[in-house]
Design a protein around this motif. Structure first.
Motif, PDB file in Angstrom:
ATOM      1  N   ARG A 219       0.863  -1.191   0.000  1.00 43.36           N
ATOM      2  CA  ARG A 219       0.000   0.000   0.000  1.00 43.36           C
ATOM      3  C   ARG A 219       0.889   1.226   0.000  1.00 43.36           C
ATOM      4  O   ARG A 219       2.003   1.191   0.511  1.00 43.36           O
ATOM      5  N   ARG A 220       0.355   2.319  -0.603  1.00 38.29           N
ATOM      6  CA  ARG A 220       1.210   3.478  -0.841  1.00 38.29           C
ATOM      7  C   ARG A 220       1.518   4.259   0.432  1.00 38.29           C
ATOM      8  O   ARG A 220       2.652   4.604   0.705  1.00 38.29           O
ATOM      9  N   ARG A 221       0.490   4.555   1.177  1.00 37.63           N
ATOM     10  CA  ARG A 221       0.735   5.305   2.411  1.00 37.63           C
ATOM     11  C   ARG A 221      -0.368   5.045   3.431  1.00 37.63           C
ATOM     12  O   ARG A 221      -1.481   4.666   3.063  1.00 37.63           O
ATOM     13  N   LEU A 222       0.018   5.257   4.690  1.00 34.86           N
ATOM     14  CA  LEU A 222      -0.942   5.128   5.787  1.00 34.86           C
ATOM     15  C   LEU A 222      -1.789   6.381   5.851  1.00 34.86           C
ATOM     16  O   LEU A 222      -1.273   7.490   5.692  1.00 34.86           O
ATOM     17  N   ARG A 223      -3.067   6.208   6.096  1.00 39.43           N
ATOM     18  CA  ARG A 223      -3.902   7.363   6.410  1.00 39.43           C
ATOM     19  C   ARG A 223      -4.036   7.407   7.936  1.00 39.43           C
ATOM     20  O   ARG A 223      -4.571   6.476   8.542  1.00 39.43           O
ATOM     21  N   VAL A 224      -3.475   8.446   8.512  1.00 40.57           N
ATOM     22  CA  VAL A 224      -3.583   8.617   9.964  1.00 40.57           C
ATOM     23  C   VAL A 224      -4.948   9.272  10.220  1.00 40.57           C
ATOM     24  O   VAL A 224      -5.203  10.398   9.775  1.00 40.57           O
ATOM     25  N   LEU A 225      -5.800   8.538  10.928  1.00 39.62           N
ATOM     26  CA  LEU A 225      -7.210   8.938  11.008  1.00 39.62           C
ATOM     27  C   LEU A 225      -7.430   9.971  12.117  1.00 39.62           C
ATOM     28  O   LEU A 225      -7.897   9.657  13.200  1.00 39.62           O
ATOM     29  N   GLY A 226      -7.024  11.184  11.814  1.00 42.07           N
ATOM     30  CA  GLY A 226      -7.232  12.286  12.753  1.00 42.07           C
ATOM     31  C   GLY A 226      -5.917  12.764  13.340  1.00 42.07           C
ATOM     32  O   GLY A 226      -5.167  11.977  13.928  1.00 42.07           O
ATOM     33  N   GLY A 227      -5.651  14.059  13.152  1.00 46.13           N
ATOM     34  CA  GLY A 227      -4.454  14.664  13.729  1.00 46.13           C
ATOM     35  C   GLY A 227      -4.833  15.752  14.722  1.00 46.13           C
ATOM     36  O   GLY A 227      -3.983  16.522  15.173  1.00 46.13           O
ATOM     37  N   ASP A 228      -6.120  15.774  15.072  1.00 45.89           N
ATOM     38  CA  ASP A 228      -6.611  16.832  15.962  1.00 45.89           C
ATOM     39  C   ASP A 228      -7.243  16.267  17.224  1.00 45.89           C
ATOM     40  O   ASP A 228      -8.113  16.885  17.837  1.00 45.89           O
ATOM     41  N   TRP A 229      -6.787  15.063  17.621  1.00 44.08           N
ATOM     42  CA  TRP A 229      -7.284  14.491  18.886  1.00 44.08           C
ATOM     43  C   TRP A 229      -6.629  15.233  20.066  1.00 44.08           C
ATOM     44  O   TRP A 229      -5.503  15.736  19.926  1.00 44.08           O
ATOM     45  N   PRO A 230      -7.272  15.284  21.209  1.00 48.34           N
ATOM     46  CA  PRO A 230      -6.681  15.959  22.373  1.00 48.34           C
ATOM     47  C   PRO A 230      -5.591  15.101  23.017  1.00 48.34           C
ATOM     48  O   PRO A 230      -5.724  14.622  24.151  1.00 48.34           O
ATOM     49  N   THR A 231      -4.508  14.877  22.283  1.00 47.10           N
ATOM     50  CA  THR A 231      -3.369  14.058  22.741  1.00 47.10           C
ATOM     51  C   THR A 231      -2.101  14.851  22.437  1.00 47.10           C
ATOM     52  O   THR A 231      -2.140  15.793  21.637  1.00 47.10           O
ATOM     53  N   PRO A 232      -0.956  14.476  23.023  1.00 43.13           N
ATOM     54  CA  PRO A 232       0.253  15.293  22.840  1.00 43.13           C
ATOM     55  C   PRO A 232       0.623  15.516  21.374  1.00 43.13           C
ATOM     56  O   PRO A 232       1.005  16.626  20.995  1.00 43.13           O
TER      57      PRO A 232
END
Ligand code: NAD
Ligand code: WQD
Length: 354
Positions: A219-232
């Motif tokens: 597969r070409r690339r991972l889709r990171v499902l959300g970069g706006d979670w309330p985590t560091p």
């Protein structure tokens, strides 16, 4: 070998699946007679000869059947002196469950009630059940212990929560049942031989097999499902647990069934959270391969963080996981490298399913 009072013949539903196949190795290694039932809806029969090869022992029997088929299931109990059941068979993809809720309730809840009926009819009332941390839903900052209320956020999680409810009622009204319900956080990794691993049908829903398939070039690339979670780092946090530690806990659970009464529930986790980007970095480190990714929108039903308080199982049985995130990445990568197209891509030996 299993303890004297431990069950000796164990029926494993979903034994060809990711966790089930590793559990079969663990049980065969410890002297159990293992019977497998699986409909291969998310697995491949080619895994089973590999399990036998690793363990150096054969299954008692293997049946291709749907656990909702009570007649077929009953025939298995007629043929084998089953002492206990380890019940893995279920559909497990959160995203798919939001598109196919009825299928999820039918297989996960209907499959479990069909199994319970059949067990009861055959006088078998010892069960280890696969539950999920997803029953806790959006429970906020962890670590979460077993008393955390159920707040499932998707049909998959709700189906597991309903199964637990059914099991609680069954145990409350018939003291002969002994049920150990294990709520796994996020099992990952693979058998250290590289012969067994996670090989879901179609596009992986889970993070680890997706990352591994990107690393190997499928597969070409991972889709990171959300970069706006309330985590560091803005990506979601989970408690990843090596599949070998996970299945060791099941074998220990079987050893403890005889001293248990009614329903007992235990979290299985490491109590350590890793973000999606932590997993990507650890996988790159273990494999020496870069894992390209892009940050996209959140997945329906996802939550910011799920981390276990796994103190109860440590206190009850002395079980503590011993393998860390780098070990999960190394083992998952070894499996993916040796099986770039999964089990179905492996050459078939004439006259065998392997
Ligand atoms: P998996 O999909 O690899 O294994 C499930 C197995 O069950 C597959 O072999 C599938 O073919 C079989 N199956 C499905 N429906 C069936 C049916 N109706 N009849 C017979 N067989 C059927 O999944 P897994 O990751 O090994 O998960 C095992 C169990 O653990 C599931 O109950 C899952 O919900 C639970 N669980 C998994 C995770 C995880 O992250 N993998 C976490 C928590 C709980
Ligand atoms: C992990 C993290 C995703 C895929 C579910 C169940 C849980 C257990 C495991 C069965 C999340 C992110 C994922 C991708 C991503 N399963 N992700 N890109 O959702 O924590 O847990 O599966 O019982 O009980 O709830 O596991 O592996 O799907 O996702 O960014 O392509 O990786 O958003 O934060 P999840 P997962």
């Amino acid at each position: 070998m299993c303890a004297a009072e431990s069950p000796s013949t164990v029926l494993v539903t979903g034994g060809a699946g990711f966790i089930g196949s590793h559990a079969c190795v663990e049980l065969l290694d410890h002297g159990y007679q293992v019977i497998v039932v699986d409909d291969y809806s998310n697995s491949c029969p080619r895994v089973l000869p590999r399990v036998e090869r690793i363990a150096g022992r054969f299954f008692g029997a293997v049946y291709e059947l749907d656990i909702r088929d009570r007649r077929a299931l009953s025939a298995v109990f007629d043929r084998h002196p089953v002492d206990a059941v380890v019940h893995f068979a279920a559909h497990k993809a959160v995203g798919e469950s939001t598109r196919m809720p009825v299928t999820y309730y039918d297989t996960n809840v209907g499959g479990t009630t069909a199994l319970l009926h059949t067990m009861h009819e055959h006088g078998v009332r010892d069960l280890v059940f696969s539950s999920s941390c997803s029953v806790y839903g959006d429970a906020g900052e962890g670590p979460l212990d077993e008393s955390t209320p159920h707040r499932p956020t998707n049909p998959y999680a709700a189906s597991k929560s309903l199964c637990e409810r059914v099991l609680a009622d069954v145990c409350a009204h018939d003291p002969r049942w002994r049920v150990l319900c294990l709520r796994y956080f996020n099992p990952a990794g693979a058998h250290p031989s590289g012969l067994l691993g996670e090989d879901p049908h179609g596009t992986p829903d889970n993070l680890f097999p997706y990352v591994a398939q990107v690393a190997v070039g499928r597969r070409r690339r991972l889709r990171v499902l959300g970069g706006d979670w309330p985590t560091p780092d803005g990506t979601a946090i989970r408690d990843y647990l090596h599949v070998m530690d996970t299945v060791e806990a099941h074998r220990i659970a079987l050893d403890h069934l005889a001293d248990s009464r009614g329903l007992s529930v235990f979290n299985l986790g490491r109590g350590q959270g890793s973000s999606v980007l932590d997993v990507v970095a650890a996988f790159e480190e273990a494999s020496g391969v870069s894992v390209p990714y892009e940050i996209t929108g959140r997945r329906e039903g996802d939550v910011a963080a799920l981390v276990a308080d796994a103190g109860a199982v440590a206190r009850a049985w002395g079980w503590r996981p011993s393998r860390d995130l780098p070990a999960m990445c190394r083992d998952a990568w070894r499996f993916q490298q040796l099986n770039p197209d999964g089990y179905r891509g492996s050459p078939r030996r004439p006259g065998t399913k392997d």
